[in-house]
Design a protein around this motif. Structure first.
Motif, PDB file in Angstrom:
ATOM      1  N   THR A 104      -3.985   9.059  -1.877  1.00  0.00           N
ATOM      2  CA  THR A 104      -4.776   9.719  -0.004  1.00  0.00           C
ATOM      3  C   THR A 104      -5.525   8.440  -0.025  1.00  0.00           C
ATOM      4  N   GLN A 114       0.559   9.141  -6.447  1.00  0.00           N
ATOM      5  CA  GLN A 114       0.616  10.428  -6.057  1.00  0.00           C
ATOM      6  C   GLN A 114       1.847  10.547  -8.219  1.00  0.00           C
ATOM      7  N   HIS A 161       0.841  -1.284   0.408  1.00  0.00           N
ATOM      8  CA  HIS A 161       0.407  -0.132   0.001  1.00  0.00           C
ATOM      9  C   HIS A 161       0.911   1.119  -0.458  1.00  0.00           C
ATOM     10  N   PHE A 162       2.195   1.377   0.626  1.00  0.00           N
ATOM     11  CA  PHE A 162       3.241   1.953   1.384  1.00  0.00           C
ATOM     12  C   PHE A 162       3.430   2.387   0.183  1.00  0.00           C
ATOM     13  N   ALA A 201       0.787   4.106  -3.254  1.00  0.00           N
ATOM     14  CA  ALA A 201       0.448   5.079  -2.926  1.00  0.00           C
ATOM     15  C   ALA A 201       1.895   6.121  -3.857  1.00  0.00           C
ATOM     16  N   ARG A 202       2.880   6.039  -3.589  1.00  0.00           N
ATOM     17  CA  ARG A 202       3.621   6.905  -4.150  1.00  0.00           C
ATOM     18  C   ARG A 202       3.440   6.820  -5.832  1.00  0.00           C
ATOM     19  N   THR A 262      -1.712   3.725   6.134  1.00  0.00           N
ATOM     20  CA  THR A 262      -1.191   3.625   7.780  1.00  0.00           C
ATOM     21  C   THR A 262      -1.684   3.021   8.660  1.00  0.00           C
ATOM     22  N   ARG A 320      -2.708   5.417   1.054  1.00  0.00           N
ATOM     23  CA  ARG A 320      -2.395   5.831   1.810  1.00  0.00           C
ATOM     24  C   ARG A 320      -2.428   5.862   3.636  1.00  0.00           C
TER      25      ARG A 320
END
Length: 202
Positions: free
Chosen positions: A171, A162, A154-155, A158-159, A178, A174
């Motif tokens: 978002t 973006q 997921h990290f 997300a990048r 978290t 990300r």
């Protein structure tokens, strides 16, 4: 990585398994000097046995990464298409910031182990860092289908979102990272498993 129960181990392989177990135990308990000696003895005695060079390479990644890469290459000589060696090599080059070198190993890892989420993550990250954003998103999405609870996937996704200008998806992904990362940290306890780069998140 032998698909058998202890009671099923042939007598002629018992000593090898005991040696590998001792070396792995020393590695897990951070007794580096003893682990080094144990792995060297294992490799010296069983240089042609599958997964011996891989196990030694995983140990070496901690402090002797160049030598670890050589051990993974030796494993690939014995077992062409050994997915785990290919993954470890891809992640090591990604750790060094050398995505160009990581990319072919990550591609081969996916070919060798298409259902391994770690292979998809390595390829997605390598594609992202070499500029193929759409390809990265595709591989990372496939990885999440295989391992929806992986914070690292997921990290990295997300990048990628973006970078692609897909802000809302970035978002949302990300936020999911978290949540999963907090959950993983809460559940984590005791001595950590040792498995080279593949088990490191994100």
């Amino acid at each position: 990585r032998m698909p058998m129960l202890p009671i099923e181990v042939p007598p002629d392989r018992r000593e090898m398994i005991l040696m590998a177990g001792r070396a792995s135990y020393m590695m897990a308990t951070r007794n580096t000097s003893a682990a080094q000696t144990a792995f060297e003895a294992l490799v010296l005695r069983y240089p042609e046995t599958p997964n011996v060079h891989y196990a030694y390479g995983v140990f070496l990644l901690q402090e002797q990464a160049d030598k670890a890469l050589e051990e993974f290459k030796r494993e690939l000589e014995l077992q062409p298409g050994h997915g785990w060696s290919l993954m470890q090599m891809a992640y090591e080059y990604l750790t060094r910031g050398d995505a160009k070198s990581a990319l072919p190993y990550a591609q081969q890892a996916v070919e060798a182990a298409p259902k391994a989420f770690a292979a998809r993550k390595a390829l997605g990250q390598a594609l992202l860092e070499t500029g193929d954003i759409d390809g990265a998103i595709r591989e990372l999405q496939l990885g999440i289908k295989l391992a929806p609870e992986s914070p690292g996937l997921h990290f990295t996704l997300a990048r990628a979102y973006q970078r692609a200008g897909r802000t809302e998806e970035a978002t949302r992904t990300r936020n999911e990272f978290t949540r999963l990362d907090r959950l993983a940290r809460t559940q984590r306890s005791g001595a950590q498993s040792v498995g080279g780069h593949i088990e490191r998140e994100p």
